[in-house]
Design an enzyme around this catalytic site. Sequence first.
Site, PDB file in Angstrom:
ATOM      1  N   THR A  96       0.871  -1.170   0.000  1.00  0.00           N
ATOM      2  CA  THR A  96       0.000   0.000   0.000  1.00  0.00           C
ATOM      3  C   THR A  96       0.910   1.222   0.000  1.00  0.00           C
ATOM      4  O   THR A  96       1.598   1.501   0.984  1.00  0.00           O
ATOM      5  CB  THR A  96      -0.921   0.020   1.224  1.00  0.00           C
ATOM      6  N   LYS A 171      -7.273   1.605  -3.133  1.00  0.00           N
ATOM      7  CA  LYS A 171      -6.935   1.228  -1.751  1.00  0.00           C
ATOM      8  C   LYS A 171      -7.123   2.428  -0.812  1.00  0.00           C
ATOM      9  O   LYS A 171      -7.531   2.272   0.343  1.00  0.00           O
ATOM     10  CB  LYS A 171      -5.500   0.720  -1.677  1.00  0.00           C
ATOM     11  N   LYS A 239      -0.256   5.566   8.299  1.00  0.00           N
ATOM     12  CA  LYS A 239       0.533   5.669   7.068  1.00  0.00           C
ATOM     13  C   LYS A 239      -0.390   5.709   5.851  1.00  0.00           C
ATOM     14  O   LYS A 239      -0.242   6.558   4.970  1.00  0.00           O
ATOM     15  CB  LYS A 239       1.504   4.480   6.969  1.00  0.00           C
TER      16      LYS A 239
END
Length: 286
Positions: A96, A171, A239
């Site tokens: 990711t 995502k 994050k």
Amino acid sequence: MTDLKVSFLGLGVMGFPMAGHLANAGYNITVYNRTAEKAQKWAKAYKGNVAQTPEQAAEDADIVFMCVGDDNDVRQIGNKALSVMRTGSTLVDHTTASADVARELYYACQAKQVGFLDAPVSGGQAGAENGQLTIMVGGDDAVYDKVKPIMETYARHSQLLGKVGSGQLAKMMNQICIAGVVQGLSEALHFGQRAGLDCNAVIDVISKGAAQSWQMENRATTMLDNSFDFGFAVDWMRKDLGIALDEARKNGSTLALTALVDQYYADVQKLGGGRWDTSSLLTRLK
């Protein structure tokens, strides 16, 4: 065993079982991890080869899979692997990361006539271990068609969503949705506890209606038990939300709730919960 040579770079909580599914499916696999002990642990659990460097793992591979930490890891490890990959091979990044780094790597791959997909996953550690991940993919049709059957060893569903970068953007949407749902569930449980209700009983009822969600089905009970030592860590979620908020600034979208929940996760980190499951948002309400 298939003659196809595959490599897997990064044996974290996701990569370790994902690479294991490839080994169990009979692929000729070589793995690499920056911490050598983790790679040796993997080799004791599965049948495969261990490389000492990304270059050694990627050399002669037909497909190189990667699942590392962040943009800097993608650049560093991805470019090392690409430096030895041969024409016609493919690099698949399950990290990711940002859409920008996906595009950077795509152009670098194009220069070497190597295929590339950005393919972040959703489903958490349990999804990886059970081979039930969902994969959001960006890239070219022909490359995706070649890789899709191999990804099915650890995924219940994958879908090509557009050009390179589309997987990472999807995502981001996934994490935006999760952040809002977990905060809503946390507030509902906090409200119910303060009201003196049997929250397990309430959840049993409302999970049958419009309030139902994956988070409710899989996390409400553990949240009520104050159990957070598993699952997708708060540090990782921050994050991911940071990546989404950076992208929002670029495309002009408004992510007011996401920004707020990101700060709530910062509160959890201050409580010492950086490695707690993302459902630990409830702790800051107590």
